[in-house]
Design a protein around this motif. Structure first.
Motif, PDB file in Angstrom:
ATOM      1  N   PHE A 184      12.327   8.769 -15.834  1.00 47.60           N
ATOM      2  CA  PHE A 184      11.232   7.809 -15.697  1.00 47.60           C
ATOM      3  C   PHE A 184      11.213   7.124 -14.337  1.00 47.60           C
ATOM      4  CE2 PHE A 184      12.237   8.060 -20.248  1.00 47.60           C
ATOM      5  CZ  PHE A 184      11.013   8.518 -20.711  1.00 47.60           C
ATOM      6  N   ASN A 185      10.010   6.785 -13.918  1.00 49.55           N
ATOM      7  CA  ASN A 185       9.781   6.108 -12.639  1.00 49.55           C
ATOM      8  C   ASN A 185       9.781   4.597 -12.887  1.00 49.55           C
ATOM      9  OD1 ASN A 185       8.830   5.060 -10.220  1.00 49.55           O
ATOM     10  ND2 ASN A 185       7.362   6.717  -9.896  1.00 49.55           N
ATOM     11  N   TYR A 186      10.964   4.014 -12.920  1.00 49.66           N
ATOM     12  CA  TYR A 186      11.076   2.584 -13.243  1.00 49.66           C
ATOM     13  C   TYR A 186      10.453   1.671 -12.191  1.00 49.66           C
ATOM     14  CZ  TYR A 186      14.082   4.234 -16.963  1.00 49.66           C
ATOM     15  OH  TYR A 186      14.573   4.892 -18.069  1.00 49.66           O
ATOM     16  N   PRO A 187      10.577   1.959 -10.891  1.00 54.05           N
ATOM     17  CA  PRO A 187       9.906   1.085  -9.919  1.00 54.05           C
ATOM     18  C   PRO A 187       8.392   1.047 -10.129  1.00 54.05           C
ATOM     19  CG  PRO A 187      11.597   2.381  -8.821  1.00 54.05           C
ATOM     20  CD  PRO A 187      11.479   2.927 -10.206  1.00 54.05           C
ATOM     21  N   ARG A 188       7.784   2.191 -10.391  1.00 48.90           N
ATOM     22  CA  ARG A 188       6.339   2.218 -10.625  1.00 48.90           C
ATOM     23  C   ARG A 188       5.994   1.486 -11.925  1.00 48.90           C
ATOM     24  NH1 ARG A 188       1.796   5.884  -9.902  1.00 48.90           N
ATOM     25  NH2 ARG A 188       0.039   4.580 -10.581  1.00 48.90           N
TER      26      ARG A 188
END
Length: 219
Positions: free
Chosen positions: A87-91
């Motif tokens: 998963f793209n946690y910053p986004r």
């Protein structure tokens, strides 16, 4: 707590969602392993919250995957890769969590990636009404990158033997959690449990092995 009707459990959780001051929006996590029933529970919880007269918006972490090149860079069968790279946690933080911090803009985007096409998405921004309850379902929601974001969190506890059967019906995977084809998913969850103890971090722990009669274990 004894097993209860699903409606009673959903109503209990809905009434636990805090009402924040100043029109701030409570963020609610529905966590659990693959096949635990998170998406269904989140949708039914949203309906229960609306019955209490509160506005709701729903978001799934599944709409914030990394692109395939990142997800599979440690190998398509790697449990560590599933845990570290899915998963793209910053986004997700910038588009969903940060807009709903106290005093935040409430201007959010509900998706950042299309899993089928592997396309990065930039949908139009939406603005939630003051006091909107933000319900998020997904894997690993109590991990350190985002675990501090929730005003209320739920963990759906279901044995791997049961979740594997549900995944087989849903996705066509092997129904045996010990099968090599299930290693990526099951061992990634075990890494998560050891690293983040989500069952302890969650505000509400629910035994959802029998969805028609869930049991509130704690909370």
């Amino acid at each position: 707590m004894h097993r209860s009707s699903r409606g009673a459990v959903l109503d209990h959780v809905a009434r636990r969602v805090p009402e924040l001051s100043g029109g701030d929006c409570p963020r609610v996590a529905i966590d659990g392993p693959d096949g635990a029933g998170k998406t269904t529970f989140a949708a039914e919880l949203a309906a229960a919250v609306r019955l209490l007269g509160r506005p709701v918006t729903s978001v799934s972490l599944d709409d914030f995957h990394n692109v395939r090149a990142v997800r599979y860079r440690q190998g398509r069968d790697s449990p560590l890769g599933f845990w570290q790279d899915s998963f793209n946690y910053p986004r997700f933080r910038s588009d969903v969590l940060d807009p709903f911090v106290p005093g935040g803009s409430r201007r959010y985007r509900p998706a950042g990636h299309d899993l089928d096409t592997d396309a990065v998405l930039d949908p139009p921004w939406r603005t939630a009404a003051p006091g909107t309850v933000v319900i998020v379902d997904g894997l690993f929601l109590h991990r350190d990158e985002i675990g501090d974001a929730w005003d209320l969190s739920v963990f759906l506890e279901v044995p791997f033997e049961t979740t594997a059967r549900r995944m087989a019906q849903r996705d066509g995977t092997n129904p045996d959690p010990a099968h090599p084809g299930m290693r990526r998913y099951v061992e990634a969850q075990q890494i998560y449990f050891a690293a983040c103890t989500p069952q302890q971090r969650a505000d509400i722990l629910i035994d959802n092995e029998h969805p028609g009669e869930p049991r509130i274990v704690r909370g």
